[in-house]
Design a protein around this motif. Structure first.
Motif, PDB file in Angstrom:
ATOM      1  N   GLN A  98      13.617  -4.176  -1.870  1.00 25.26           N
ATOM      2  CA  GLN A  98      12.391  -4.894  -1.524  1.00 25.26           C
ATOM      3  C   GLN A  98      12.175  -6.102  -2.422  1.00 25.26           C
ATOM      4  OE1 GLN A  98      12.645  -1.847  -2.733  1.00 25.26           O
ATOM      5  NE2 GLN A  98      10.951  -1.246  -4.074  1.00 25.26           N
ATOM      6  N   GLY A 229       6.176  -7.830  -5.424  1.00 26.94           N
ATOM      7  CA  GLY A 229       7.365  -7.644  -4.614  1.00 26.94           C
ATOM      8  C   GLY A 229       7.925  -6.236  -4.609  1.00 26.94           C
ATOM      9  N   CYS A 231       6.402  -3.368  -4.463  1.00 26.53           N
ATOM     10  CA  CYS A 231       5.613  -2.316  -3.820  1.00 26.53           C
ATOM     11  C   CYS A 231       5.613  -2.392  -2.304  1.00 26.53           C
ATOM     12  CB  CYS A 231       4.171  -2.361  -4.324  1.00 26.53           C
ATOM     13  SG  CYS A 231       3.284  -3.868  -3.859  1.00 26.53           S
ATOM     14  N   GLN A 232       5.211  -1.271  -1.703  1.00 27.02           N
ATOM     15  CA  GLN A 232       4.902  -1.245  -0.276  1.00 27.02           C
ATOM     16  C   GLN A 232       3.426  -1.584  -0.034  1.00 27.02           C
ATOM     17  OE1 GLN A 232       7.156   1.188  -1.526  1.00 27.02           O
ATOM     18  NE2 GLN A 232       8.751   0.016  -0.500  1.00 27.02           N
ATOM     19  N   ALA A 233       2.587  -1.304  -1.022  1.00 26.60           N
ATOM     20  CA  ALA A 233       1.168  -1.634  -0.924  1.00 26.60           C
ATOM     21  C   ALA A 233       0.647  -1.987  -2.310  1.00 26.60           C
ATOM     22  CB  ALA A 233       0.371  -0.462  -0.350  1.00 26.60           C
ATOM     23  N   ALA A 252       1.412 -10.831  -2.885  1.00 26.27           N
ATOM     24  CA  ALA A 252       1.770  -9.662  -2.078  1.00 26.27           C
ATOM     25  C   ALA A 252       1.568  -9.945  -0.590  1.00 26.27           C
ATOM     26  CB  ALA A 252       0.942  -8.452  -2.515  1.00 26.27           C
ATOM     27  N   GLU A 255       4.282 -11.930   0.794  1.00 26.81           N
ATOM     28  CA  GLU A 255       5.519 -11.171   0.947  1.00 26.81           C
ATOM     29  C   GLU A 255       5.370 -10.041   1.971  1.00 26.81           C
ATOM     30  OE1 GLU A 255       8.124 -12.279  -0.262  1.00 26.81           O
ATOM     31  OE2 GLU A 255       7.420 -13.659  -1.817  1.00 26.81           O
ATOM     32  N   ASN A 256       4.312 -10.123   2.770  1.00 28.33           N
ATOM     33  CA  ASN A 256       4.067  -9.139   3.845  1.00 28.33           C
ATOM     34  C   ASN A 256       3.878  -7.714   3.322  1.00 28.33           C
ATOM     35  OD1 ASN A 256       4.213 -11.036   6.025  1.00 28.33           O
ATOM     36  ND2 ASN A 256       6.445 -11.039   5.782  1.00 28.33           N
ATOM     37  N   ARG A 257       3.259  -7.586   2.164  1.00 27.01           N
ATOM     38  CA  ARG A 257       2.913  -6.272   1.638  1.00 27.01           C
ATOM     39  C   ARG A 257       1.484  -5.919   2.084  1.00 27.01           C
ATOM     40  NH1 ARG A 257       7.737  -7.279   0.843  1.00 27.01           N
ATOM     41  NH2 ARG A 257       8.825  -6.807  -1.118  1.00 27.01           N
ATOM     42  N   ASN A 258       1.211  -4.643   2.187  1.00 27.14           N
ATOM     43  CA  ASN A 258      -0.153  -4.208   2.482  1.00 27.14           C
ATOM     44  C   ASN A 258      -1.030  -4.420   1.251  1.00 27.14           C
ATOM     45  OD1 ASN A 258       0.430  -3.149   5.127  1.00 27.14           O
ATOM     46  ND2 ASN A 258       1.477  -1.456   4.121  1.00 27.14           N
ATOM     47  N   ILE A 295       0.480   3.336   4.049  1.00 29.30           N
ATOM     48  CA  ILE A 295       1.821   3.577   3.488  1.00 29.30           C
ATOM     49  C   ILE A 295       2.487   4.800   4.083  1.00 29.30           C
ATOM     50  CG2 ILE A 295       1.338   2.407   1.303  1.00 29.30           C
ATOM     51  CD1 ILE A 295       0.738   5.089   0.058  1.00 29.30           C
TER      52      ILE A 295
END
Length: 300
Positions: A98, A229, A231-233, A252, A255-258, A295
């Motif tokens: 990721q 970068g 993390c997922q959220a 975030a 970078e299209n993170r929640n 998530i």
């Protein structure tokens, strides 16, 4: 050494990372080149001049790089890091996938601790350094539930919300990753020396900065892109208007993170930033369920 490069791809990336004049863009151009070369390619064919060409270096930066790359001082730095530091490069399989996706990922990561912490889904917590008990209550409600579900908790080891998140994960016997803005042999803030040491023993401490790098102010905005970068959220607990936490949250989002934010009283200075994020489209973080919904696709 002046005629060619007698080292492995990873050793070359380490040396490039420590060299003066090249910059991250130049490092990543050369990393992309090395990724395309077969494993048996003789790096001795890459003279310093060719490296400078591939990195698109010109003028004073090119001269500085060529002089430094062939000098004894840089070679001593390389040897120090090879003996005193653990490191991975963007060419390694263990390098987090990721993180490769972000704009200008670090070409080299120095680390202390367990790299397996990177193999689980991750949630980053950021917030004010002057975080109140409000942040502590929120974090202490969320983090144990995440640890129970095998999520890792990422933060920046700063005072306030960061340390609250790390401590909550450690108390829950979960996995936590500290991304710091100094060299691994430095501690900032100083009162977190024991916390950094503990995370390095049972979790993971990460830095893109070489050994000896002090806590320069400009290191931390650069560090924040890694927090975003990995993390997922990303969760923001408390933040002032135009705070560093909001910069990380925007990274975030890019970078299209929640991104989730904890709402607070409209007249509370430390909730202004979170309320602004929600107004701009971030999801309100009211309960554990709000986070788990975002998530759930990453659960192990």
């Amino acid at each position: 050494m002046k005629e060619g490069i007698m080292m492995t791809k990873n050793e070359l990336l380490l040396k490039l990372h420590l060299a003066a004049g090249i910059g991250l863009k130049g490092e990543l151009r050369l990393a992309a080149l090395l990724a395309q070369l077969p494993d048996n390619f003789d790096l001795a064919h890459l003279s310093v001049e060719r490296l400078a060409n591939f990195a698109h270096l010109k003028g004073a930066a090119r001269h500085r790089f060529c002089v430094d790359f062939t000098g004894d001082t840089l070679q001593q730095q390389v040897q120090r890091h090879q003996h005193e530091a653990q490191w991975v490069t963007i060419l390694d399989a263990v390098y987090p996938v990721q993180l490769k996706e972000i704009y200008q990922p670090p070409s080299v990561l120095f680390y202390q601790g367990n790299l397996q912490c990177l193999q689980r889904p991750l949630v980053t917590f950021v917030g004010a350094r002057q975080a109140t008990d409000y942040s502590r209550r929120i974090i202490n409600a969320l983090v144990p539930e995440l640890c129970k579900r095998e999520f890792g908790v990422v933060s920046g080891l700063a005072a306030g919300a960061d340390s609250m998140a790390h401590l909550a994960a450690l108390h829950a016997q979960g996995s936590t990753i500290a991304v710091i803005g100094t060299g691994l042999d430095q501690v900032y803030p100083r009162q977190h020396q024991s916390l950094q040491m503990r995370i390095g023993q049972v979790g993971l401490v990460l830095s893109e900065f070489p050994l000896g790098t002090p806590p320069n102010r400009y290191n931390f905005p650069q560090r924040n892109r890694i927090l975003a970068g990995l993390c997922q959220a990303l969760c923001v607990t408390e933040a002032r208007h135009r705070s560093g936490s909001l910069i990380t949250a925007n990274q975030a989002l890019n970078e299209n993170r929640n991104v989730l934010a904890v709402p607070g009283p409209v007249d509370a200075p430390l909730s202004v930033g979170c309320n602004e994020l929600i107004q701009a489209g971030a999801k309100p973080l009211l309960t554990v369920a709000d986070l788990l919904t975002e998530i759930q696709d990453f659960t192990l």
